[in-house]
Design an enzyme around this catalytic site. Structure first.
Site, PDB file in Angstrom:
ATOM      1  N   ASP A 196      -7.067   4.407  -4.531  1.00 21.24           N
ATOM      2  CA  ASP A 196      -7.724   4.223  -3.231  1.00 21.24           C
ATOM      3  C   ASP A 196      -8.352   5.593  -2.930  1.00 21.24           C
ATOM      4  OD1 ASP A 196      -7.907   2.217  -0.820  1.00 21.24           O
ATOM      5  OD2 ASP A 196      -7.391   4.104   0.128  1.00 21.24           O
ATOM      6  N   LYS A 213       0.870  -1.185   0.000  1.00 13.42           N
ATOM      7  CA  LYS A 213       0.000   0.000   0.000  1.00 13.42           C
ATOM      8  C   LYS A 213       0.900   1.225   0.000  1.00 13.42           C
ATOM      9  CE  LYS A 213      -4.431   1.055   0.106  1.00 13.42           C
ATOM     10  NZ  LYS A 213      -5.575   0.313  -0.437  1.00 13.42           N
TER      11      LYS A 213
HETATM   12  P1  NDP Z   1     -13.003   7.708  -2.728  1.00 10.45           P
HETATM   13  O1  NDP Z   1     -11.958   8.726  -2.439  1.00 10.45           O
HETATM   14  O2  NDP Z   1     -13.483   7.543  -4.117  1.00 10.45           O
HETATM   15  O3  NDP Z   1     -14.279   7.939  -1.797  1.00 10.45           O
HETATM   16  C1  NDP Z   1     -14.181   7.965  -0.415  1.00 10.45           C
HETATM   17  C2  NDP Z   1     -15.515   8.442   0.109  1.00 10.45           C
HETATM   18  O4  NDP Z   1     -15.557   8.305   1.524  1.00 10.45           O
HETATM   19  C3  NDP Z   1     -15.756   9.922  -0.171  1.00 10.45           C
HETATM   20  O5  NDP Z   1     -17.115  10.137  -0.371  1.00 10.45           O
HETATM   21  C4  NDP Z   1     -15.263  10.569   1.113  1.00 10.45           C
HETATM   22  O6  NDP Z   1     -15.799  11.856   1.357  1.00 10.45           O
HETATM   23  C5  NDP Z   1     -15.784   9.591   2.128  1.00 10.45           C
HETATM   24  N1  NDP Z   1     -15.041   9.698   3.377  1.00 10.45           N
HETATM   25  C6  NDP Z   1     -13.704   9.654   3.559  1.00 10.45           C
HETATM   26  N2  NDP Z   1     -13.414   9.813   4.869  1.00 10.45           N
HETATM   27  C7  NDP Z   1     -14.607   9.958   5.495  1.00 10.45           C
HETATM   28  C8  NDP Z   1     -14.979  10.166   6.845  1.00 10.45           C
HETATM   29  N3  NDP Z   1     -14.055  10.254   7.809  1.00 10.45           N
HETATM   30  N4  NDP Z   1     -16.302  10.265   7.150  1.00 10.45           N
HETATM   31  C9  NDP Z   1     -17.234  10.184   6.182  1.00 10.45           C
HETATM   32  N5  NDP Z   1     -16.939  10.008   4.877  1.00 10.45           N
HETATM   33  C10 NDP Z   1     -15.645   9.887   4.542  1.00 10.45           C
HETATM   34  O7  NDP Z   1     -12.410   6.328  -2.154  1.00 10.45           O
HETATM   35  P2  NDP Z   1     -12.866   4.853  -2.502  1.00 10.45           P
HETATM   36  O8  NDP Z   1     -14.325   4.805  -2.727  1.00 10.45           O
HETATM   37  O9  NDP Z   1     -11.949   4.307  -3.501  1.00 10.45           O
HETATM   38  O10 NDP Z   1     -12.504   4.104  -1.117  1.00 10.45           O
HETATM   39  C11 NDP Z   1     -13.435   3.979  -0.042  1.00 10.45           C
HETATM   40  C12 NDP Z   1     -12.999   2.847   0.859  1.00 10.45           C
HETATM   41  O11 NDP Z   1     -12.929   1.621   0.101  1.00 10.45           O
HETATM   42  C13 NDP Z   1     -11.608   2.995   1.486  1.00 10.45           C
HETATM   43  O12 NDP Z   1     -11.598   2.391   2.755  1.00 10.45           O
HETATM   44  C14 NDP Z   1     -10.719   2.194   0.555  1.00 10.45           C
HETATM   45  O13 NDP Z   1      -9.520   1.759   1.177  1.00 10.45           O
HETATM   46  C15 NDP Z   1     -11.642   1.029   0.248  1.00 10.45           C
HETATM   47  N6  NDP Z   1     -11.314   0.282  -0.962  1.00 10.45           N
HETATM   48  C16 NDP Z   1     -11.254   0.889  -2.183  1.00 10.45           C
HETATM   49  C17 NDP Z   1     -10.960   0.150  -3.306  1.00 10.45           C
HETATM   50  C18 NDP Z   1     -10.985   0.747  -4.670  1.00 10.45           C
HETATM   51  O14 NDP Z   1     -10.882  -0.011  -5.638  1.00 10.45           O
HETATM   52  N7  NDP Z   1     -11.136   2.044  -4.833  1.00 10.45           N
HETATM   53  C19 NDP Z   1     -10.624  -1.290  -3.211  1.00 10.45           C
HETATM   54  C20 NDP Z   1     -10.835  -1.857  -1.901  1.00 10.45           C
HETATM   55  C21 NDP Z   1     -11.136  -1.070  -0.819  1.00 10.45           C
HETATM   56  P3  NDP Z   1     -15.007  13.195   0.903  1.00 10.45           P
HETATM   57  O15 NDP Z   1     -15.298  13.346  -0.536  1.00 10.45           O
HETATM   58  O16 NDP Z   1     -15.554  14.252   1.770  1.00 10.45           O
HETATM   59  O17 NDP Z   1     -13.542  12.928   1.192  1.00 10.45           O
END
Ligand code: NDP
Length: 451
Positions: free
Chosen positions: A165, A125
């Site tokens: 991510d 990572k």
């Molecule tokens: P994105 O950056 O596309 O989206 C993250 C989302 O979560 C945004 O809407 C963000 O809001 C919100 N968010 C982040 N921190 C917080 C918080 N503290 N409270 C509330 N909302 C929050 O990321 P991903 O969708 O790619 O990733 C989301 C999760 O999935 C992570 O844990 C990641 O590690 C996991 N993941 C992702 C993969 C992938 O292929 N993308 C694969 C496997 C796991 P804001 O816009 O305000 O930041």
């Protein structure tokens, strides 16, 4: 003290400030006790001590220039945790909360997740404490280039293959890949999540969200249930959340929540496909805030609360929960409220979104609980499929990749259940995922001798 307890104690002692890493190590190792009894060769070869120590961790300076000509410096990280079963593989996160402990927790989880996919990928990572919010396109590009200016030394199509991510999507991958290609003068599959025109795979953007829903559907099927007419809570509104919503809609469920780090939306009528398209446009193109959804569709918006706080405070009934935002978003209080409000299935789209206390509550209440390393493995699995296509210099159709993704998620689900049963923990997806992921990697490490 057992060998496992000793390893957990040492991890906490030598890096006392890496809280999330302690949490991930404890959660995995505690379920591995039966493997130590059944495989004395693992204990003798020091596998438990070795698996919690990264192969290497690189920390680097990322200097970049903003639109006004000011110089900024962020920290870059790449933790190459374990490559026993394949090249290092795992995403890159850009978020102000990023530090070494968070990247180590994510890299550690990735070892077992990647092992579960059946593909040959090790765990890694990376990321930076850079905050992409409010930055111009030019600033994002310059930051990504500065990040790759160092990272290129440590990665490669057969060495280490990063992906996206939190904070790293198609735009950022494009800038990083373009820069890698420029300075290395080679066009190889060094990153996944690439655009279709330059080596990306169909279904990769959808894969984590779709895969999480496929995994949930498998869990539900063990009780003769499906998604039809079920009320579903999703958190986040980024990549994983968007495609989880899309797939739930396809399967006939009704998603009633989304959030970002500022606010939560509750839309009791359901976030249908038109509203889901709006969220994609809002988040991916305009980079706006989720509260704009409330203005457009005249729904309730809760400032400063996450989805799980709102469900607890408002007593909202939910059948299925798909946490898809970030780590530790569901604490014990919110877990208890979810169960009280009728939730019987949790599939984690995010990595480690439930605290250990929350997980305990789900398990004690016989909730179908799919931990992130199994439930969200579809993202990295499809990255693995992108690597296959790059190696063959071929592109598969949407249907072909989606079919493979579905097969992989079914196989991950079955592997978890089989391992849980084989080790006396029938129906426990946490134990099953950890043991199945671990045993494959441990056997490979054993074969190599002490290296
Ligand atoms: P994105 O950056 O596309 O989206 C993250 C989302 O979560 C945004 O809407 C963000 O809001 C919100 N968010 C982040 N921190 C917080 C918080 N503290 N409270 C509330 N909302 C929050 O990321 P991903 O969708 O790619 O990733 C989301 C999760 O999935 C992570 O844990 C990641 O590690 C996991 N993941 C992702 C993969 C992938 O292929 N993308 C694969 C496997 C796991 P804001 O816009 O305000 O930041």
């Amino acid at each position: 003290m057992s060998i496992i307890e000793a390893v957990i104690e040492k991890v906490k002692r030598i890096d006392p400030d890496q809280r999330e890493f302690h949490q991930a190590v404890t959660e995995v190792l505690e379920t591995l006790e039966p493997t130590a009894t059944r495989h004395p060769d693992f204990v003798k070869a020091g596998i438990y001590e070795r698996i919690v120590e990264p192969e290497r961790a690189v920390l680097f300076r990322v200097p970049w220039v903003d639109d006004k000509g000011n110089v900024h410096v962020n920290r870059g990280f790449r933790v190459q945790f374990n490559n026993a079963i394949g090249p290092f593989k795992g995403g890159i996160r850009f978020h102000p909360s990023v530090n070494l402990g968070i990247i180590k927790f994510l890299g550690f989880e990735q070892i077992f997740k990647n092992s579960l996919t059946t593909l040959a990928m090790g765990g890694a990572k990376g990321g930076s404490d850079f905050d992409p919010k409010g930055k111009s396109d030019g600033e994002i590009m310059r930051f990504c280039q500065a990040f790759m200016r160092e990272l290129f030394r440590h990665v490669g199509a057969e060495v280490d293959v990063p992906a996206g991510d939190i904070g790293v999507g198609a735009r950022e991958i494009g800038y990083m890949y373009g820069y890698y290609k420029k300075i290395k003068n080679e066009h190889t599959g060094v990153l996944t999540g690439k655009g279709l025109e330059y080596g990306g795979s169909l279904i990769r953007p959808e894969a984590t969200g779709y895969g999480t829903v496929y995994f949930a559907a498998e869990m539900l099927a063990t009780r003769g249930i499906d998604f039809k007419d079920k009320i579903v809570a999703v958190s986040g509104s980024g990549n994983v959340a968007q495609f989880a919503i899309e797939k739930v809609n396809e399967l006939g469920g009704r998603v009633i929540t989304v959030c970002d780090s500022n606010a939560t939306i509750v839309d009791e009528k359901g976030i249908d496909s038109e509203k889901c398209c709006y969220i994609k446009e809002l988040k991916n193109a305009h980079r706006g805030r989720i509260k704009e959804y409330a203005d457009k569709y005249n729904t309730v918006c809760f400032d400063g609360l996450n989805v799980w706080d709102v469900i607890r405070e408002q007593g909202i009934k939910v059948d299925i929960a798909l946490p898809s935002a970030t780590q530790n978003e569901i604490d014990a209080e919110n877990a208890a409220a979810l169960v009280k409000n009728g939730c019987y299935c949790i599939a984690e789209g995010a990595n480690m979104p439930s605290t250990p206390e929350a997980v305990r509550i789900f398990q004690e209440n016989n909730v179908l609980y799919g931990p992130g390393k199994a439930a969200n493995a579809g993202g990295v699995a499809t990255s693995g499929l992108e690597m296959c296509q790059n190696s063959m210099k071929l592109s598969w159709t949407r249907e072909e990749v989606d079919t493979r993704l579905l097969m992989i998620m079914k196989s991950v689900h079955k592997t978890c259940l089989d391992a849980a049963e084989a080790y006396g923990k029938k129906g426990d997806y946490v134990t099953g995922a950890n043991i199945a992921g671990f045993v494959k990697v441990a056997n490979a490490m054993l074969a190599y001798g002490v290296v």
